[in-house]
Design an enzyme around this catalytic site. Structure first.
Site, PDB file in Angstrom:
ATOM      1  N   ASP A 111       0.851  -1.201   0.000  1.00 24.29           N
ATOM      2  CA  ASP A 111       0.000   0.000   0.000  1.00 24.29           C
ATOM      3  C   ASP A 111       0.884   1.247   0.000  1.00 24.29           C
ATOM      4  OD1 ASP A 111      -1.547   2.184   1.873  1.00 24.29           O
ATOM      5  OD2 ASP A 111      -2.934   1.079   0.616  1.00 24.29           O
ATOM      6  N   ILE A 112       0.504   2.239  -0.807  1.00 22.69           N
ATOM      7  CA  ILE A 112       1.270   3.496  -0.865  1.00 22.69           C
ATOM      8  C   ILE A 112       0.917   4.351   0.347  1.00 22.69           C
ATOM      9  CG2 ILE A 112       1.729   5.585  -2.199  1.00 22.69           C
ATOM     10  CD1 ILE A 112       0.864   4.029  -4.699  1.00 22.69           C
ATOM     11  N   GLU A 145      -4.855   2.274  -4.127  1.00 24.20           N
ATOM     12  CA  GLU A 145      -3.395   2.281  -4.130  1.00 24.20           C
ATOM     13  C   GLU A 145      -2.810   0.999  -3.556  1.00 24.20           C
ATOM     14  OE1 GLU A 145      -4.696   4.761  -0.477  1.00 24.20           O
ATOM     15  OE2 GLU A 145      -5.406   4.294  -2.489  1.00 24.20           O
TER      16      GLU A 145
END
Length: 549
Positions: A421-422, A464
C-alpha cells in the site's frame, strides 16, 4: 502550354532585400521609414507606374518580405517579450457586449492603463468594432465608411485601439485590391510595433499579415513563410506558437502530411482554448476525428473528437448570432440590408459544416459497426485487466488463478501473499493532482513487473493497494525480497511535469501457505495478509510486517 513568367527571387535578391529591411528596422524617423518602404517596393514591382502587381507577383513579394523579416526579427540581440500579446488573444471575443464579453483576466490586462480604459468607454470603440467585424465579413464599403472618420483619433497612446484600427484598414485595402498600399501599410505597422514593443509583437503581426492574403495555388509560399519561424516559437506553447501551428494545420494535405498535422493538433489542443477562435477549435477537433477514424481506426477517440467539434460548432453559431444582434443594434436599416449577403455567406458556411460533420459522423459509426462487435469479444480479456496500470485485477484473482493453485497443490509448492500500500497517497493527489496520482500508480506497476519474477502474480487489488502472489519462496527470502523493493521505492525519484517527489510503501506478508482450492480459504489468506499490512501502517508506515498467529 502558355509560358508564364514566375517572379522568383534569387538568393542574391533575398540578401539584398534583407539589407533593405534591416535599414527599415533601424530607421529613426517615421518619414525616413516611409521613404525606405517606398524605395524598397519600387525595386521589386514590375514597373515604375502605380499599376498594381499581378496576384501571383504580389504573393511572391509578400512571402519573401515576410520570410526575411522573420529571419531578421529572430536575430535581434535586444529581443524582448511582448507587452501586447493579449491584444491578439482578445480579438477572438469581438464584439464586446453584455452577452459576449471577454474573460476578466483579459479585460484587466487590456484596460490596466487609463488610456485603454478611456478608449473602451469612448464613442470610438463601437464604430471601431463594427469596422473590424465588417472587414472580417468582407464588406469593405460600410467598414471603410465607419473607419474613415476615426483616423485623426488613432494614436499609439492607446495601442489596442491602434491595432484594431489598422487590422481593419489593412483588411479593407486587400478587399479593394489595393495590393501596394496593403503591403506598404503592413511594413509600416511592423516597423512601428517593433520599435514600440519589440520583436515578438512584430512576429505576431506577420502572422496577421499572412492570414489576410489569399495564397491560392501559391500556398507553398505560405508554408515557406511559416517554416521561417524557429522551432523555439513553434513549440514554446505561447500564443504565437498557437498562431503558427494553426496556420500549418490548415495547409492542404499535399503540403503537409496528415501525420504532421495531427502532431501539431495535439500540441494546439494542449494550449489554453482562449488562444484560438471557436471556428479554429472546431476545425482542429473535426480533423482529429477524421484522422482517428480513418488512419488510426480508433473509434472511441474519433467519437470524442467529433463531440468536441460539435460543441465548438454550436459555440460558433452562438457567436454568429451575437454578431448579427450587435450589427442590428448599431447599423442603420439600409446598412443591414447591404451586409445581409455577407452574413448569409457566413450562415451557409456554418450550415455546410454541420451537414458535412453529420455526414462524416454517421459514416464513422457505420464503418466501425464491425469493430464494435469485435470489442465485445475483447470484454472478457479486459475484465481481468486493470485499465490504468495494465496489471491483472481482482477478477483475475478469483476466476483465473485456481488452475495455478491446483498445480501448486499437486506438487506441494508453498504459496506466499503480500499486500503493498502506498503511504499517504492522498497527499500526492492533493499536492500534484489526480493525474500525478495516476502516474505514480502506473510507474509503481512498472517497477513491480520489472522487480519480481515472471512467475509471480501481481494484481492491482484496489485504489493504491497491490496484491502479490508468490510461489515456492522461503519466508526469509520473501522478507528479503520485500525489503529490497521497499527500499527501492523509498529511494526512487518520481518526476511528474516539473515536480520531483518521493513516496514510501507499507507491506503486509503471509508466508508458506497451503494451496488454496476454494474462495473461503483464499479469502482467509488475504484477510491475514491485510491484517499484517494494517500492523505495518500502525507501526509507522514504510515498513514490512509478516503475519503471525
Amino acid at each position: 502550354m502558355a509560358n508564364h513568367k514566375v517572379p522568383l527571387f534569387s538568393a542574391q535578391d533575398e540578401r539584398e532585400l534583407r539589407k533593405q529591411l534591416s535599414l527599415l528596422l533601424h530607421s529613426s524617423a517615421s518619414n525616413q521609414t516611409q521613404d525606405l518602404i517606398n524605395k524598397l517596393l519600387q525595386n521589386y514591382t514590375p514597373d515604375k507606374s502605380k499599376k498594381e502587381p499581378s496576384l501571383t507577383r504580389f504573393r511572391y513579394l509578400s512571402a519573401v518580405l515576410m520570410e526575411q523579416l522573420i529571419i531578421l526579427l529572430q536575430e535581434q540581440q535586444d529581443f524582448k517579450l511582448s507587452r501586447w500579446t493579449v491584444f491578439f488573444e482578445v480579438l477572438n471575443y469581438f464584439p464586446f457586449t453584455s452577452k459576449n464579453f471577454m474573460p476578466l483576466n483579459l479585460k484587466d490586462k487590456i484596460y490596466c492603463s487609463a488610456s485603454e480604459y478611456s478608449a473602451y468607454q469612448s464613442d470610438i470603440f463601437i464604430p471601431l468594432q463594427l469596422s473590424y467585424l465588417l472587414a472580417q465579413l468582407e464588406d469593405s464599403a460600410i467598414a471603410y465608411s465607419l473607419l474613415k472618420p476615426l483616423a485623426d483619433r488613432i494614436s499609439f497612446t492607446s495601442p489596442f485601439v491602434h491595432l484594431i484600427y489598422h487590422l481593419a484598414l489593412t483588411r479593407i485595402l486587400i478587399l479593394k485590391g489595393k495590393r501596394l498600399d496593403f503591403t506598404k501599410l503592413w511594413l509600416k505597422l511592423i516597423i512601428e510595433y517593433y520599435k514600440e514593443d519589440g520583436s515578438e509583437t512584430a512576429l505576431y503581426l506577420i502572422i496577421q499579415w499572412l492570414r489576410m492574403i489569399n495564397w491560392g495555388r501559391n500556398a507553398s509560399l505560405k508554408k515557406k513563410v511559416l517554416q521561417a519561424y524557429s522551432n523555439d516559437w513553434k513549440y514554446n506553447k505561447s500564443l504565437l506558437s498557437a498562431f503558427i501551428l494553426n496556420e500549418l494545420v490548415t495547409l492542404e494535405n499535399h503540403l503537409l502530411k496528415p501525420e504532421e498535422k495531427i502532431r501539431y493538433i495535439h500540441i494546439l489542443l494542449s494550449l489554453p482554448s482562449a488562444f484560438l477562435s471557436f471556428e479554429q477549435l472546431q476545425y482542429l477537433y473535426f480533423f482529429a476525428g477524421n484522422y482517428y477514424s480513418g488512419v488510426e481506426q480508433n473509434f472511441p477517440k474519433s467519437i470524442r473528437a467529433y463531440h468536441h467539434s460539435t460543441y465548438y460548432l454550436q459555440k460558433s453559431w452562438l457567436a454568429l448570432q451575437n454578431l448579427s444582434q450587435f450589427l442590428r443594434e448599431h447599423l442603420s436599416s439600409e446598412q443591414i440590408v447591404q451586409i445581409m449577403p455577407y452574413l448569409e455567406k457566413k450562415v451557409i458556411s456554418l450550415a455546410n459544416q454541420i451537414n458535412l460533420q453529420n455526414s462524416i459522423y454517421v459514416d464513422t459509426l457505420h464503418k466501425n459497426y464491425l469493430l464494435i462487435n469485435e470489442l465485445y469479444h475483447q470484454v472478457e480479456a479486459l475484465s481481468i485487466t486493470d485499465h490504468l496500470t495494465g496489471l491483472k485485477n481482482r477478477h483475475y484473482l478469483h476466476n483465473n488463478l485456481y488452475h495455478t493453485f491446483q498445480l501448486a497443490a499437486r506438487h506441494k509448492v508453498p504459496i506466499s501473499f503480500a499486500i503493498l500500500d502506498i503511504d499517504h497517497f492522498k497527499q500526492v493527489n492533493d499536492l500534484y493532482g489526480h493525474l500525478a496520482g495516476d502516474y505514480v500508480l502506473q510507474t509503481l506497476a512498472e517497477l513491480l513487473l520489472s522487480y519480481f519474477r515472471k512467475s509471480d502474480v501481481i494484481i492491482r487489488y484496489g485504489g493504491e493497494e497491490f496484491l502479490l502472489v508468490l510461489f515456492d519462496i522461503k519466508k526469509e527470502n520473501m522478507l528479503e525480497l520485500m525489503e529490497g523493493f521497499r527500499a527501492k521505492i523509498e529511494n526512487y525519484e518520481f518526476i511528474y511535469q516539473d515536480n520531483n517527489f518521493h513516496i514510501t510503501i507499507s507491506i503486509g506478508c503471509l508466508c508458506n501457505c497451503l494451496s488454496c482450492l476454494n474462495d473461503i480459504v483464499l479469502n482467509s489468506y488475504i484477510e491475514k495478509t491485510d491484517k499484517a499490512l494494517y500492523a505495518a501502517k500502525e507501526a509507522g508506515r514504510n515498513t514490512i510486517v509478516c503475519f503471525t498467529e
